[in-house]
Write an enzyme that holds these catalytic residues in place. Sequence first.
Site, PDB file in Angstrom:
ATOM      1  N   ARG A 207      27.743  42.625  47.091  1.00 20.45           N
ATOM      2  CA  ARG A 207      28.511  43.246  46.011  1.00 20.45           C
ATOM      3  C   ARG A 207      27.991  44.650  45.724  1.00 20.45           C
ATOM      4  O   ARG A 207      28.779  45.570  45.478  1.00 20.45           O
ATOM      5  CB  ARG A 207      28.431  42.391  44.744  1.00 20.45           C
TER       6      ARG A 207
ATOM      7  N   ASN B  17      36.843  35.525  43.592  1.00 22.47           N
ATOM      8  CA  ASN B  17      37.606  36.772  43.628  1.00 22.47           C
ATOM      9  C   ASN B  17      37.645  37.365  45.031  1.00 22.47           C
ATOM     10  O   ASN B  17      36.763  37.098  45.845  1.00 22.47           O
ATOM     11  CB  ASN B  17      36.979  37.788  42.661  1.00 22.47           C
TER      12      ASN B  17
ATOM     13  N   CYS C 221      41.733  32.626  36.689  1.00 20.13           N
ATOM     14  CA  CYS C 221      41.026  33.842  36.285  1.00 20.13           C
ATOM     15  C   CYS C 221      40.837  33.794  34.779  1.00 20.13           C
ATOM     16  O   CYS C 221      41.669  33.226  34.056  1.00 20.13           O
ATOM     17  CB  CYS C 221      41.834  35.081  36.686  1.00 20.13           C
TER      18      CYS C 221
ATOM     19  N   HIS D 215      44.550  40.417  38.242  1.00 15.49           N
ATOM     20  CA  HIS D 215      43.916  41.711  37.989  1.00 15.49           C
ATOM     21  C   HIS D 215      44.918  42.855  37.950  1.00 15.49           C
ATOM     22  O   HIS D 215      44.534  44.022  37.897  1.00 15.49           O
ATOM     23  CB  HIS D 215      42.801  42.004  39.000  1.00 15.49           C
TER      24      HIS D 215
ATOM     25  N   TYR E  55      41.548  45.515  33.820  1.00 11.09           N
ATOM     26  CA  TYR E  55      41.452  46.101  35.159  1.00 11.09           C
ATOM     27  C   TYR E  55      42.424  47.256  35.382  1.00 11.09           C
ATOM     28  O   TYR E  55      42.264  48.026  36.331  1.00 11.09           O
ATOM     29  CB  TYR E  55      41.683  45.025  36.224  1.00 11.09           C
TER      30      TYR E  55
END
Length: 433
Positions: free
Chosen positions: A94, A148, A170, A200, A253
């Site tokens: 990440r 995700n 989510c 998102h 987002y």
Amino acid sequence: MTLKLVVIGGGSSYTPEIIEGIILRHDSFPVTEIVLVDVEAGKQKLEIVGQLAKRMIEKAKKPIQLSWTLDRREALKQADFVSTQIRVGGLAARSKDERIPLEYGYIGQETNGAGGIFKAFRTIPVLMELAKDVHEICPNAWIINFTNPAGIVTEALLKHSPHKKVIGVCNIPYNMRHSTAEILNTKPENIMIEFIGMNHYVFGRKVWVNGVDYTTEVLAKLKEGLDYSPANIVNLGWSQTFIKATSLLPNPYHQYYFQTAQVLKKDVQALKENGTRAEVVQQLEKSLFELYKNPDLCEKPKELEERGGAFYSDVACSLMDSIYNNKADVQTVNTLNNGAIPDLSEDAVIEVNSVITKNGPQPIVVGSLPDSVKGHIYQMKAFEKLVIRASITGNYEDAYLAMVMNPLIGEEADSKRLLDALLEAHKDYLPQF
């Protein structure tokens, strides 16, 4: 009668969330067995989380058999539900997703832009293998995917794996509903938001309180600068002009797409001061796991709320509860469109309010996309399809197209440079390429 839940990614710091969710719902969702599964690299964390989960269950005095293992296929035997919360490559991967794009002048984020693309590239093949195993070993089990990018992953599994009992979840719609309740000084259960779009990239089009339309009031409050962002996204606020012109509730987002320059500036500054969000989370996780080791800790610690996905157990566990009990209540999930949004294909995965039954979610028709955001949603859905195709084919040109068609990248030369840099950085987790 047995009721078995298998948690893939059981060594995650989020696992106490789902254990708590099962405990709180045990009267209506009487799980008899939970198996936590992880990979060799997560063995130590799995042991720590497993011991904490065991103490939580013992304190609650619930008749749940708990175990943890690295043997996924053995764990899947006779499973009724399989939840997924994996991170291929861990937080180190990440960090690369976040840091490398910033070095090229683009937003680095774990589920959006170049970082999100590569998280999908690493994740989809792994979950495709899981789906094959589920279909072979426990074909009646529901896969509840929290991994995700949840919408993209869910669409990949529904379209390309043999297993079709897959639902994505989510916590963003949950956050929006609860924060809207705070805005209106009412209880979350009194709030209903009509969501339209995809994971998102979903908007709230209507807000009701006990059946009364409060959309205008909520939009007015948003103009005043109220915040309903999760812990991992710093809210920049929305201009009155944006809210008035769109007449929609953006989700947190959306700032990546509509406030790109501001977000990039903020992220570059944060990188200089604190490192990437992943590096911040690594420190947070160290603290969490030290807490988890405490033999006197028998409940989910408050500190877990500082993680961006906090409270997802309310989403995942409520969904499983409703499927098990055929409740026919309304929840927001990622599932096949099936005509809910006529502008999109039937087999597109959208984030939509659905009636939850024993046969899965039945999406509620929301009608055509608002003209104000229709073009953006078309582009995002087309982009998601490119990501899925590249994830499965491992074709370089497919991957390049996914990069260049992403609205947070777009520049063709930089798309290639970013693609090459990230392919090299993540090569150990991208066998298909």
